[in-house]
Scaffold this motif. Structure first.
Motif, PDB file in Angstrom:
ATOM      1  N   VAL A  48     114.928 -29.288  16.897  1.00  0.00           N
ATOM      2  CA  VAL A  48     114.184 -30.033  15.877  1.00  0.00           C
ATOM      3  C   VAL A  48     114.454 -29.406  14.512  1.00  0.00           C
ATOM      4  O   VAL A  48     114.089 -28.256  14.251  1.00  0.00           O
ATOM      5  N   ASP A  49     115.115 -30.175  13.673  1.00  0.00           N
ATOM      6  CA  ASP A  49     115.530 -29.701  12.347  1.00  0.00           C
ATOM      7  C   ASP A  49     114.531 -30.215  11.314  1.00  0.00           C
ATOM      8  O   ASP A  49     114.446 -31.413  11.071  1.00  0.00           O
ATOM      9  N   GLN A 114     114.627 -39.225  23.152  1.00  0.00           N
ATOM     10  CA  GLN A 114     116.046 -38.869  23.164  1.00  0.00           C
ATOM     11  C   GLN A 114     116.359 -37.985  24.372  1.00  0.00           C
ATOM     12  O   GLN A 114     115.502 -37.219  24.811  1.00  0.00           O
ATOM     13  N   PRO A 115     117.588 -38.048  24.872  1.00  0.00           N
ATOM     14  CA  PRO A 115     117.897 -37.257  26.070  1.00  0.00           C
ATOM     15  C   PRO A 115     118.043 -35.776  25.747  1.00  0.00           C
ATOM     16  O   PRO A 115     118.913 -35.384  24.952  1.00  0.00           O
ATOM     17  N   MET A 116     117.163 -34.961  26.319  1.00  0.00           N
ATOM     18  CA  MET A 116     117.298 -33.502  26.177  1.00  0.00           C
ATOM     19  C   MET A 116     116.590 -32.847  27.358  1.00  0.00           C
ATOM     20  O   MET A 116     115.572 -33.358  27.841  1.00  0.00           O
ATOM     21  N   ASP A 117     117.149 -31.732  27.819  1.00  0.00           N
ATOM     22  CA  ASP A 117     116.579 -31.023  28.970  1.00  0.00           C
ATOM     23  C   ASP A 117     115.620 -29.928  28.517  1.00  0.00           C
ATOM     24  O   ASP A 117     114.819 -29.420  29.308  1.00  0.00           O
ATOM     25  N   ALA A 118     115.765 -29.524  27.271  1.00  0.00           N
ATOM     26  CA  ALA A 118     114.849 -28.555  26.664  1.00  0.00           C
ATOM     27  C   ALA A 118     114.965 -28.760  25.161  1.00  0.00           C
ATOM     28  O   ALA A 118     115.891 -29.425  24.681  1.00  0.00           O
ATOM     29  N   VAL A 119     114.000 -28.170  24.440  1.00  0.00           N
ATOM     30  CA  VAL A 119     114.034 -28.346  22.990  1.00  0.00           C
ATOM     31  C   VAL A 119     113.643 -27.048  22.297  1.00  0.00           C
ATOM     32  O   VAL A 119     112.753 -26.328  22.757  1.00  0.00           O
ATOM     33  N   VAL A 120     114.358 -26.741  21.224  1.00  0.00           N
ATOM     34  CA  VAL A 120     113.964 -25.640  20.328  1.00  0.00           C
ATOM     35  C   VAL A 120     113.384 -26.293  19.081  1.00  0.00           C
ATOM     36  O   VAL A 120     114.052 -27.104  18.434  1.00  0.00           O
ATOM     37  N   MET A 121     112.154 -25.957  18.764  1.00  0.00           N
ATOM     38  CA  MET A 121     111.487 -26.570  17.614  1.00  0.00           C
ATOM     39  C   MET A 121     111.454 -25.553  16.473  1.00  0.00           C
ATOM     40  O   MET A 121     110.915 -24.467  16.638  1.00  0.00           O
ATOM     41  N   ASN A 140     105.612 -32.536  27.147  1.00  0.00           N
ATOM     42  CA  ASN A 140     105.718 -31.638  28.320  1.00  0.00           C
ATOM     43  C   ASN A 140     107.127 -31.545  28.907  1.00  0.00           C
ATOM     44  O   ASN A 140     107.311 -31.591  30.123  1.00  0.00           O
ATOM     45  N   ILE A 141     108.131 -31.398  28.036  1.00  0.00           N
ATOM     46  CA  ILE A 141     109.447 -30.978  28.523  1.00  0.00           C
ATOM     47  C   ILE A 141     109.616 -29.521  28.098  1.00  0.00           C
ATOM     48  O   ILE A 141     108.939 -29.051  27.171  1.00  0.00           O
ATOM     49  N   PRO A 142     110.497 -28.760  28.758  1.00  0.00           N
ATOM     50  CA  PRO A 142     110.644 -27.341  28.399  1.00  0.00           C
ATOM     51  C   PRO A 142     110.888 -27.186  26.891  1.00  0.00           C
ATOM     52  O   PRO A 142     111.765 -27.860  26.326  1.00  0.00           O
ATOM     53  N   ALA A 143     110.102 -26.327  26.257  1.00  0.00           N
ATOM     54  CA  ALA A 143     110.149 -26.220  24.797  1.00  0.00           C
ATOM     55  C   ALA A 143     109.947 -24.771  24.377  1.00  0.00           C
ATOM     56  O   ALA A 143     109.225 -24.018  25.040  1.00  0.00           O
ATOM     57  N   ILE A 144     110.587 -24.407  23.297  1.00  0.00           N
ATOM     58  CA  ILE A 144     110.407 -23.067  22.738  1.00  0.00           C
ATOM     59  C   ILE A 144     110.255 -23.204  21.226  1.00  0.00           C
ATOM     60  O   ILE A 144     110.943 -24.011  20.600  1.00  0.00           O
TER      61      ILE A 144
END
Ligand code: FES
Length: 576
Positions: A48-49, A114-121, A140-144
């Motif tokens: 996430v930019d 959007q298709p993503m398996d994890a996200v860095v915010m 509730n998808i893997p997120a950091i």
């Protein structure tokens, strides 16, 4: 059709009734950016930019995106940055709080869409991290969480300065006539010397620290300055961790548990953190179906002391806390108050992360728990006939002599009324009076501005008075200090007792006994209530403002929207 277990580019395919065609079309479009099939077959980590040319706190986001991408690729996955809205405190009208839930919705829906398996915010400025965590909690998808990091300090005529405790201090001196036009213009150039978030224990720093304590951030990720190599390394590590999260499926609901929120609340208290932190933690916990128990929080506050010597409760800046070891140094002192068995984004527990960090060293920023900076937690919860739903005071940044105080109310009916009259030489006010501001809560302003830090009337400030008791339903910047009662609930625009206060009434503040009392009889209050009419705000009949006005909750529920919160299944902290 790709099901819920689909990975990478196959996730969340657009529905045409032919999933193979949907994937074919999706790949055709993304290949327009030059990707190979090898790249597109990898797990995807969204980034996430939140860069915006309006947001100096996020000026380093492009650098961090590159470092996160490096980490993701080193771990064998495909990084895909994408934008969401970005909110800066000084560039969001009417307030940044008004916009926070919109950013949370944007974050949640774009993560989901959007298709993503994890996200860095990547967030940083005050409302952005809460918005991102709220969005991630609901998606509730893997997120950091990665933060932009604090700014370095500046220097004014040889004195170290930083946003924004010093902004307020210098402005106070200017209002009192202690410094002139030239000096206030000079210091304006130095308060924000570069990229990054406010360099004191304001809301951004508070949220960074509590997010690390919550387990949603790379260990040691809260404090590296925005422009440091450590910050970029933390970004690279976040990218790597996101790839592991994509593989192990460690979703936010497995990390943001009751115990994890208790850890976050403990750190909020021990750092002398921003009062905004309690609103944001209530909102994030609310997304997990947990209700904030203000009385249990207050009980926790009587046991957890303030350890961190940062402005506004203390004297130093975030760069000093980073040199002192950052959050791990604080956690080591707090060990007996923490749940060290909580899972984190590393796939290890908080305690295991702590063991893996370098050991402590001699430093002067984090006090030993046996010799705290302040014996109780930074915040206290007040109740009484003026605040039946509770109010907050940041006792660690208040004047000890005003913690028990009885005074005459001087009432301002709105922020506009405050601005129009507070400096009027004819205003009947003394330093022993209590300034009361109405209609500055979630719906009243609207957007619950940081107006709780009301200016000391000029004629009183000119006598050298630096603090008075001030009471409102507003918030206060974490960078501000004073004997300031905030978040009075229910707010005046909802017909709370705050709306019924009149100039000349007497109010008693008793922080040791946690009470806030309006000395007016119930009969008189009932008579005044009969005359109450709520304020009407222009533009509330359409668009986002209508959604906000119709669904925003009070401060004790985090000012989230009613329809974004699942039914409550528990409370935090758990009453002991
Ligand atoms: Fe962005 Fe203070 S204004 S962190």
């Amino acid at each position: 059709m790709a099901g819920d277990n689909a990975r990478g580019l196959k996730k969340g395919l657009t529905s045409y009734g032919d999933s193979a065609f949907s994937l074919f079309l999706r790949k055709a479009f993304i290949k327009g950016m030059g990707y190979s099939d090898d790249a597109l077959d990898r797990p995807i980590v969204g980034i996430v930019d939140t860069f915006s040319a309006y947001n100096a706190c996020h000026a380093n986001v492009p650098d961090l995106v590159e470092a996160v991408k490096r980490g993701v690729m080193l771990a064998g996955a495909l990084p895909v940055p994408f934008p969401t809205i970005s909110i800066h405190e000084s560039f969001a009208f009417p307030t940044s709080m008004f916009m926070r839930n919109l950013m949370a919705i944007d974050t949640e829906e774009m993560i989901r869409a959007q298709p993503m398996d994890a996200v860095v915010m990547i967030g940083g400025c005050d409302k952005t991290v809460p918005a991102q965590l709220m969005g991630a909690a609901s998606a509730n998808i893997p997120a950091i969480q990665l933060v932009t990091g604090p700014m370095m300090t500046g220097s004014h005529r040889g004195e170290r300065v930083g946003a924004c405790t010093d902004c307020r201090r210098f402005w106070g001196r200017y209002r009192a006539g202690e410094i002139d036009d030239q000096e206030i213009a000079e210091v304006n150039n130095q308060l924000v010397p570069g990229a990054g978030t406010c360099g004191v224990m304001g809301t951004a720093s508070t949220m960074a620290l509590v997010t690390e304590a919550l387990g949603m951030m790379a260990p040691g990720g809260a404090t590296p300055p925005a422009v440091s190599a450590d910050r970029r390394r933390s970004a690279e590590e976040s990218g790597k961790l996101a790839v592991a999260l994509a593989a192990n499926g460690l979703t936010p609901d497995k990390i943001m548990t009751v115990k994890a929120f208790e850890n976050a609340l403990t750190v909020l208290l021990a750092t002398g953190g921003s009062t905004n932190g309690i609103v944001h933690l209530a909102a994030i916990a609310g997304r997990m179906g947990l209700e904030l128990d203000l009385d249990a929080f207050d009980a926790m506050g009587r046991k957890v002391p303030v350890l961190v010597d940062l402005k506004p409760s203390g004297q130093n800046y975030m760069e000093d806390l980073h040199r002192a070891g950052g959050l791990p140094t604080i956690l080591r002192e707090l060990k007996d108050h923490l749940h060290l068995d909580c899972m984190t984004v590393t796939g290890r527990t908080l305690g295991e992360n702590l063991e893996a960090m370098p050991g402590g060293w001699t430093q002067t920023i984090v006090s030993p728990i046996a010799k705290p900076l302040f014996p109780e937690g930074g915040m206290a919860v007040l109740r009484g006939n003026l605040a039946p739903g509770g109010a907050i005071v940041k006792q660690s940044a208040a004047s000890p002599k005003l913690m028990s105080h009885r005074g005459r109310a001087i009432v301002f009916s709105s922020i506009a009324d405050l601005g129009a009259r507070v400096d009027d030489p004819d205003l009947d006010v003394t330093e022993d009076d209590i300034l009361v501001l109405q209609n500055a809560g979630p719906k009243g302003a609207p957007g619950m501005p940081e107006a709780g830090y009301m200016p000391i009337p000029k004629k009183i400030a000119a006598k050298g008075v630096k603090d008075m008791v001030r009471i409102s339903d507003a918030r206060m910047s974490g960078t501000a200090s004073g004997t300031i009662v905030l978040h009075v609930t229910p707010e005046s625009a909802e017909g709370g007792p705050l709306a019924l206060v009149r100039t000349g009434d007497f109010i008693t503040l008793d922080v040791p006994n946690r009470t806030l009392t309006l000395e007016v009889s119930d009969e008189e209050l009932a008579a005044r209530r009969a005359d109450f009419t709520p304020p009407v705000h222009e533009g509330s009949d359409r668009g986002y403002k209508r959604l906000y006005m119709e669904t925003v909750t009070q401060a004790d529920h985090g000012c989230d929207f009613t329809f974004l919160m699942p039914p409550k299944t528990g409370s935090v902290p758990e009453a002991k």
